[in-house]
Scaffold this motif. Structure first.
Motif, PDB file in Angstrom:
ATOM      1  N   ASP A  87      38.626  48.161  44.035  1.00 27.74           N
ATOM      2  CA  ASP A  87      37.432  48.817  43.497  1.00 27.74           C
ATOM      3  C   ASP A  87      36.163  48.403  44.225  1.00 27.74           C
ATOM      4  N   GLY A  88      36.293  47.633  45.316  1.00 30.08           N
ATOM      5  CA  GLY A  88      35.137  47.259  46.121  1.00 30.08           C
ATOM      6  C   GLY A  88      34.545  45.911  45.784  1.00 30.08           C
ATOM      7  N   ARG A  89      34.992  45.273  44.692  1.00 30.77           N
ATOM      8  CA  ARG A  89      34.487  43.945  44.364  1.00 30.77           C
ATOM      9  C   ARG A  89      35.177  42.893  45.223  1.00 30.77           C
ATOM     10  N   LEU A  90      34.479  41.783  45.437  1.00 30.36           N
ATOM     11  CA  LEU A  90      35.057  40.646  46.139  1.00 30.36           C
ATOM     12  C   LEU A  90      35.384  39.573  45.117  1.00 30.36           C
ATOM     13  N   MET A  91      36.635  39.148  45.076  1.00 32.29           N
ATOM     14  CA  MET A  91      37.036  38.064  44.184  1.00 32.29           C
ATOM     15  C   MET A  91      37.096  36.777  44.994  1.00 32.29           C
ATOM     16  N   VAL A  92      36.381  35.774  44.543  1.00 30.92           N
ATOM     17  CA  VAL A  92      36.359  34.470  45.205  1.00 30.92           C
ATOM     18  C   VAL A  92      36.896  33.441  44.220  1.00 30.92           C
TER      19      VAL A  92
END
Length: 457
Positions: A87-92
């Motif tokens: 969905d375009g989010r970056l998970m860190v």
């Protein structure tokens, strides 16, 4: 996400790395470049000093959250993995490490979800173990303050330094250079040897991804190793562009009985809140990723589905249950309130009254009752469950993936939008799908009276 533009994977990871470096340096000017004017930060409730909650605007986040942290802690951000979600989010993922100014040691895992708009960070959702932040603040001086450890590139990990008025950081060993986005993961919270069998497996072939719960002897009970393996499986699924549908299933006599009672019983009462916070922080992050996947999700459930394990069923779009499956909340009998997203999903699926009945009366539902309540899609004989679930998932994987993605988003947001906003979202989604190759091919196939073959583009 509608209305936002996300960078490619490497660019997103670099923006995330730049954010942590700017925090380490206390570089307010760089933060102003990185954060979108409409930035919103949502941080973990229960953090000490009243830090939990929502911060709207870059200034509020810098001044009232990061700035206040820097005045009370000498903390480093130690990222372990960057993953761009579909969905375009970056998970860190990673951990905070360092000390409180009082001297107590801070070591708390975190998951960050970064949202992007026009190449800037427009949102940050933080999940972390607030009990560890509180205990570090309350603890007395540590025997020796921890020094920054070398990162994978021989550099020290990022710190959190208070952004100064001129972009200068407060002095301290925690304001140091960062490892790049290629940072590698540390051992999971379960502390399991690297060669031990995974308790959650992921595989993908012919457009179908499968997440298989694989702790059959414990009826797929959820412990630290389980949530670590689930997180890894979910990240692999989210990063695999070939996957066009996902099937979640379980080995052994039950889909999942929820939290591992043996683990709970073996934990000292004073340590249980902190242990559960660590467990649910990781587990809930995985549920968020599964909920946001731009592909249809099918769950095949059998035996027992209980406690927080219900969350792995709630995130699915289609749930097929074997005859004889039982569904139970489980929490009240243990003196616990609940996790796994049940208090969010259940009222939307079954209604507020039935959700209250399920939790407060500790109802145990049969598969037929669960179907009547709207918790599952249909019931099949146990011998047919695996074949029916796979047939359904493969059928979805062969469909118009972009259209399925838009439909999934529209349905999951419908409870939170007005009719006018939903109609506008439908129009926007319809226009996006109308421009796909699948739509063009399907329209021509309809006119030719042939069956379309979708390729997901």
């Amino acid at each position: 996400m509608a209305g936002s533009t996300a960078p490619e994977n490497t660019a997103a990871a670099q923006i995330g790395a730049d954010l942590y470096q700017a925090l380490a340096d206390g570089d307010r000017a760089r933060l102003a470049e990185l954060l979108h004017p409409g930035f919103e930060g949502r941080v973990t409730e229960g953090l000490p000093l009243g830090l939990g909650g929502v911060y709207r605007g870059p200034d509020a986040m810098c001044r009232d959250f990061w700035g206040r942290i820097a005045r009370s802690y000498a903390a480093r951000v130690v990222p372990s993995e960057f993953c761009l979600l579909p969905d375009g989010r970056l998970m860190v993922t990673g951990r905070y490490a360092g000390t409180a100014r009082s001297g107590g040691i801070l070591d708390a895992e975190f998951v960050h979800f970064l949202t992007f708009t026009d190449g800037q960070i427009s949102g940050l959702v933080q999940l972390t173990d607030s009990a560890r932040w509180a205990s570090a603040l309350a603890a007395g001086p540590a025997p020796q303050a921890q020094q920054p450890e070398p990162g994978p590139n021989g550099q020290a990990e990022r710190g959190l330094a208070e952004p100064g008025p001129e972009g200068a950081a407060e002095p301290g060993p925690e304001a140091t250079a960062e490892p790049g986005p290629e940072a590698t993961a540390e051992p999971g919270p379960g502390g399991r040897p690297a060669l031990a069998p995974a308790t959650v497996e992921f595989s993908a072939a012919d457009g179908l991804g499968i997440i298989r719960l694989n702790r059959p002897a414990a009826r797929n009970a959820i412990d630290e190793a389980f949530v670590a393996d689930l997180a890894a499986a979910v990240r692999r699924c989210a990063a695999d562009a070939t996957v066009r549908a996902l099937l979640i299933c379980g080995n052994g006599p039950s889909f999942t009985v929820g939290g591992d009672i043996a683990m709970l019983a073996g934990t000292e009462p004073g340590e249980l809140p902190e242990r559960l916070r660590r467990l649910t922080t990781s587990y809930h992050a995985s549920l968020q990723v599964l909920d946001s996947l731009p592909i249809p999700v099918v769950a095949a459930v059998h035996g027992a589905v209980a406690g927080g394990g219900l969350g792995l069923m709630y995130v699915a779009d289609i749930v097929i249950a074997a005859t004889g499956t039982k569904f139970a909340p489980g929490f009240g009998g243990l003196g616990l309130s609940g996790d796994g997203g049940g208090t969010w999903f259940l009222p939307r699926l079954a209604g507020a009254r039935r959700a209250a009945e399920f939790y407060l009366e500790q109802r145990v539902l049969t598969a037929e009752e669960a179907a009547g309540w709207g918790l599952i899609s249909r019931v099949v004989p146990a011998a047919e469950l695996a074949a029916e679930a796979e047939r359904t998932a493969r059928q979805l994987a062969a469909g118009p993936t972009r259209a399925w993605s838009e439909i999934r988003i529209l349905l999951r947001r419908s409870d939170e939008t007005s009719l006018s906003d939903q109609l506008a979202a439908e129009t926007a989604a319809q226009c996006r799908t109308a421009g796909t190759r699948d739509a063009a091919h399907a329209i021509q196939s309809f006119l030719a009276k042939t069956k379309p073959a979708f390729d997901g583009r």
